[in-house]
Design a protein around this motif. Sequence first.
Motif, PDB file in Angstrom:
ATOM      1  N   CYS A 248       0.841  -1.208   0.000  1.00  0.00           N
ATOM      2  CA  CYS A 248       0.000   0.000   0.000  1.00  0.00           C
ATOM      3  C   CYS A 248       0.873   1.254   0.000  1.00  0.00           C
ATOM      4  O   CYS A 248       0.463   2.304   0.496  1.00  0.00           O
ATOM      5  CB  CYS A 248      -0.895   0.040   1.232  1.00  0.00           C
ATOM      6  SG  CYS A 248      -1.801  -1.457   1.590  1.00  0.00           S
TER       7      CYS A 248
ATOM      8  N   TYR B  37       2.448   4.457  -4.314  1.00  0.00           N
ATOM      9  CA  TYR B  37       1.662   4.163  -5.510  1.00  0.00           C
ATOM     10  C   TYR B  37       2.112   4.979  -6.720  1.00  0.00           C
ATOM     11  O   TYR B  37       1.933   4.561  -7.858  1.00  0.00           O
ATOM     12  CB  TYR B  37       0.176   4.427  -5.252  1.00  0.00           C
ATOM     13  CG  TYR B  37      -0.530   3.337  -4.487  1.00  0.00           C
ATOM     14  CD1 TYR B  37      -0.936   2.167  -5.116  1.00  0.00           C
ATOM     15  CD2 TYR B  37      -0.810   3.479  -3.128  1.00  0.00           C
ATOM     16  CE1 TYR B  37      -1.603   1.166  -4.426  1.00  0.00           C
ATOM     17  CE2 TYR B  37      -1.469   2.482  -2.426  1.00  0.00           C
ATOM     18  CZ  TYR B  37      -1.863   1.328  -3.083  1.00  0.00           C
ATOM     19  OH  TYR B  37      -2.522   0.336  -2.397  1.00  0.00           O
TER      20      TYR B  37
ATOM     21  N   ARG C  22       0.323  -4.407  -6.490  1.00  0.00           N
ATOM     22  CA  ARG C  22      -0.054  -3.407  -5.493  1.00  0.00           C
ATOM     23  C   ARG C  22      -1.398  -3.765  -4.870  1.00  0.00           C
ATOM     24  O   ARG C  22      -2.278  -4.318  -5.519  1.00  0.00           O
ATOM     25  CB  ARG C  22      -0.140  -2.015  -6.134  1.00  0.00           C
ATOM     26  CG  ARG C  22       1.207  -1.478  -6.621  1.00  0.00           C
ATOM     27  CD  ARG C  22       1.011  -0.067  -7.144  1.00  0.00           C
ATOM     28  NE  ARG C  22       2.221   0.527  -7.689  1.00  0.00           N
ATOM     29  CZ  ARG C  22       3.150   1.154  -6.975  1.00  0.00           C
ATOM     30  NH1 ARG C  22       3.013   1.228  -5.657  1.00  0.00           N
ATOM     31  NH2 ARG C  22       4.206   1.684  -7.548  1.00  0.00           N
TER      32      ARG C  22
ATOM     33  N   ASP D 234      -5.104  -3.661  -3.546  1.00  0.00           N
ATOM     34  CA  ASP D 234      -6.352  -3.088  -4.046  1.00  0.00           C
ATOM     35  C   ASP D 234      -7.370  -2.919  -2.912  1.00  0.00           C
ATOM     36  O   ASP D 234      -7.827  -1.812  -2.647  1.00  0.00           O
ATOM     37  CB  ASP D 234      -6.928  -3.993  -5.137  1.00  0.00           C
ATOM     38  CG  ASP D 234      -8.185  -3.426  -5.751  1.00  0.00           C
ATOM     39  OD1 ASP D 234      -8.319  -2.185  -5.794  1.00  0.00           O
ATOM     40  OD2 ASP D 234      -9.046  -4.208  -6.204  1.00  0.00           O
ATOM     41  N   ARG D 235      -7.712  -4.016  -2.242  1.00  0.00           N
ATOM     42  CA  ARG D 235      -8.721  -3.988  -1.187  1.00  0.00           C
ATOM     43  C   ARG D 235      -8.553  -5.241  -0.321  1.00  0.00           C
ATOM     44  O   ARG D 235      -7.766  -6.109  -0.660  1.00  0.00           O
ATOM     45  CB  ARG D 235     -10.140  -3.975  -1.766  1.00  0.00           C
ATOM     46  CG  ARG D 235     -10.437  -5.220  -2.598  1.00  0.00           C
ATOM     47  CD  ARG D 235     -11.886  -5.330  -3.019  1.00  0.00           C
ATOM     48  NE  ARG D 235     -12.791  -5.475  -1.904  1.00  0.00           N
ATOM     49  CZ  ARG D 235     -13.002  -6.617  -1.236  1.00  0.00           C
ATOM     50  NH1 ARG D 235     -12.347  -7.729  -1.586  1.00  0.00           N
ATOM     51  NH2 ARG D 235     -13.852  -6.667  -0.226  1.00  0.00           N
ATOM     52  N   HIS D 236      -9.314  -5.280   0.784  1.00  0.00           N
ATOM     53  CA  HIS D 236      -9.368  -6.510   1.567  1.00  0.00           C
ATOM     54  C   HIS D 236     -10.732  -6.621   2.224  1.00  0.00           C
ATOM     55  O   HIS D 236     -11.380  -5.612   2.527  1.00  0.00           O
ATOM     56  CB  HIS D 236      -8.251  -6.564   2.619  1.00  0.00           C
ATOM     57  CG  HIS D 236      -8.371  -5.527   3.695  1.00  0.00           C
ATOM     58  ND1 HIS D 236      -9.270  -5.626   4.743  1.00  0.00           N
ATOM     59  CD2 HIS D 236      -7.690  -4.365   3.907  1.00  0.00           C
ATOM     60  CE1 HIS D 236      -9.138  -4.578   5.545  1.00  0.00           C
ATOM     61  NE2 HIS D 236      -8.198  -3.796   5.053  1.00  0.00           N
TER      62      HIS D 236
ATOM     63  N   TYR E 171      -5.505  -9.863   1.533  1.00  0.00           N
ATOM     64  CA  TYR E 171      -5.380  -8.806   0.534  1.00  0.00           C
ATOM     65  C   TYR E 171      -5.746  -9.279  -0.874  1.00  0.00           C
ATOM     66  O   TYR E 171      -5.335 -10.356  -1.317  1.00  0.00           O
ATOM     67  CB  TYR E 171      -3.931  -8.321   0.480  1.00  0.00           C
ATOM     68  CG  TYR E 171      -3.544  -7.254   1.481  1.00  0.00           C
ATOM     69  CD1 TYR E 171      -4.360  -6.895   2.552  1.00  0.00           C
ATOM     70  CD2 TYR E 171      -2.331  -6.586   1.338  1.00  0.00           C
ATOM     71  CE1 TYR E 171      -3.979  -5.911   3.442  1.00  0.00           C
ATOM     72  CE2 TYR E 171      -1.944  -5.598   2.220  1.00  0.00           C
ATOM     73  CZ  TYR E 171      -2.768  -5.273   3.277  1.00  0.00           C
ATOM     74  OH  TYR E 171      -2.394  -4.292   4.152  1.00  0.00           O
ATOM     75  N   ASP E 172      -6.476  -8.422  -1.587  1.00  0.00           N
ATOM     76  CA  ASP E 172      -6.631  -8.519  -3.034  1.00  0.00           C
ATOM     77  C   ASP E 172      -5.685  -7.504  -3.665  1.00  0.00           C
ATOM     78  O   ASP E 172      -5.401  -6.452  -3.073  1.00  0.00           O
ATOM     79  CB  ASP E 172      -8.062  -8.193  -3.461  1.00  0.00           C
ATOM     80  CG  ASP E 172      -9.066  -9.236  -3.009  1.00  0.00           C
ATOM     81  OD1 ASP E 172      -8.674 -10.400  -2.819  1.00  0.00           O
ATOM     82  OD2 ASP E 172     -10.251  -8.882  -2.857  1.00  0.00           O
ATOM     83  N   PHE E 173      -5.229  -7.801  -4.880  1.00  0.00           N
ATOM     84  CA  PHE E 173      -4.244  -6.954  -5.543  1.00  0.00           C
ATOM     85  C   PHE E 173      -4.780  -6.421  -6.866  1.00  0.00           C
ATOM     86  O   PHE E 173      -5.688  -7.010  -7.472  1.00  0.00           O
ATOM     87  CB  PHE E 173      -2.937  -7.733  -5.754  1.00  0.00           C
ATOM     88  CG  PHE E 173      -2.312  -8.165  -4.454  1.00  0.00           C
ATOM     89  CD1 PHE E 173      -1.518  -7.287  -3.731  1.00  0.00           C
ATOM     90  CD2 PHE E 173      -2.573  -9.416  -3.920  1.00  0.00           C
ATOM     91  CE1 PHE E 173      -0.977  -7.660  -2.517  1.00  0.00           C
ATOM     92  CE2 PHE E 173      -2.040  -9.800  -2.701  1.00  0.00           C
ATOM     93  CZ  PHE E 173      -1.238  -8.916  -1.997  1.00  0.00           C
ATOM     94  N   ARG E 174      -4.200  -5.324  -7.305  1.00  0.00           N
ATOM     95  CA  ARG E 174      -4.648  -4.683  -8.543  1.00  0.00           C
ATOM     96  C   ARG E 174      -4.242  -5.467  -9.779  1.00  0.00           C
ATOM     97  O   ARG E 174      -4.813  -5.270 -10.849  1.00  0.00           O
ATOM     98  CB  ARG E 174      -4.078  -3.262  -8.620  1.00  0.00           C
ATOM     99  CG  ARG E 174      -4.617  -2.327  -7.554  1.00  0.00           C
ATOM    100  CD  ARG E 174      -4.070  -0.923  -7.727  1.00  0.00           C
ATOM    101  NE  ARG E 174      -4.641   0.006  -6.751  1.00  0.00           N
ATOM    102  CZ  ARG E 174      -4.389   1.300  -6.708  1.00  0.00           C
ATOM    103  NH1 ARG E 174      -3.558   1.847  -7.613  1.00  0.00           N
ATOM    104  NH2 ARG E 174      -4.949   2.071  -5.800  1.00  0.00           N
ATOM    105  N   SER E 175      -3.259  -6.304  -9.643  1.00  0.00           N
ATOM    106  CA  SER E 175      -2.796  -7.136 -10.757  1.00  0.00           C
ATOM    107  C   SER E 175      -2.290  -8.449 -10.186  1.00  0.00           C
ATOM    108  O   SER E 175      -2.142  -8.599  -8.967  1.00  0.00           O
ATOM    109  CB  SER E 175      -1.693  -6.430 -11.546  1.00  0.00           C
ATOM    110  OG  SER E 175      -0.574  -6.153 -10.711  1.00  0.00           O
TER     111      SER E 175
ATOM    112  N   MET F 232     -10.629 -12.167  -6.152  1.00  0.00           N
ATOM    113  CA  MET F 232      -9.606 -12.380  -7.182  1.00  0.00           C
ATOM    114  C   MET F 232      -9.851 -13.619  -8.040  1.00  0.00           C
ATOM    115  O   MET F 232      -9.045 -13.943  -8.906  1.00  0.00           O
ATOM    116  CB  MET F 232      -8.211 -12.415  -6.554  1.00  0.00           C
ATOM    117  CG  MET F 232      -7.753 -11.057  -6.058  1.00  0.00           C
ATOM    118  SD  MET F 232      -5.990 -10.980  -5.652  1.00  0.00           S
ATOM    119  CE  MET F 232      -5.240 -11.061  -7.270  1.00  0.00           C
TER     120      MET F 232
END
Length: 222
Positions: free
Chosen positions: A89, A92, A104, A106-108, A140-144, A168
Amino acid sequence: MPVATLVYTRTTGYRHDSIPHAVRALRTFGLAVRHTEDPAVFERALDARPDAVVLLSTSGDVLTPSGRERLAAYVDGGGGFVGVHAAACTEYGWPYYGNLLAARFDRHPAYQPGRVRIADHDHPATQHLPPYWEFTDEWYDFRSDPRDDPTVRVLAYADESSYEGATMGGDHPLVWCRDPERPGPGPGRMFYTSLGHAAEAYADPAFRSHLAGAIHWTARHS
């Protein structure tokens, strides 16, 4: 010789209450720990070429322009980098850092029990863990997907059936590293674990061994 470990925990976004617990835990791992939240101290310590640099639940923009240059020079010059939990986090707006970490945040979902599937037991950070590891964290979820980087070696995945709020799609990396034998953004080793939200994690023997194994491997001491 103990592993010279520079631990940086500056936050300009969300701050984890677990940070002091984590730093105290690292001091029990047989490491020579230097901990700071001061950007100037961090930059000077980088110039001393520690064995490993740990960004531990940092958040937001935590480096000065000079600090970014020095961290990049450290990694590109062979220095070992470990990111823990909210290190994803962080910074960025700095593309180099995103490439270094390979994904990176994204959300959780809500903090809750779940299950980690260990995909690779041939690593000091995971060799002691069972095939399925019951743990409590933020998942954690990630942007990629970090596997978009072909130099990344995924060590553990989330079992999305074991908790609520996953997004994801089932195949969900949680822990990964960069194999130094492959081409990458620099010759230094990189390790990232998304686990480590709560203070309780740093009293958990399995998690402590996970983190200690990561640091020693990244510093090329295992």
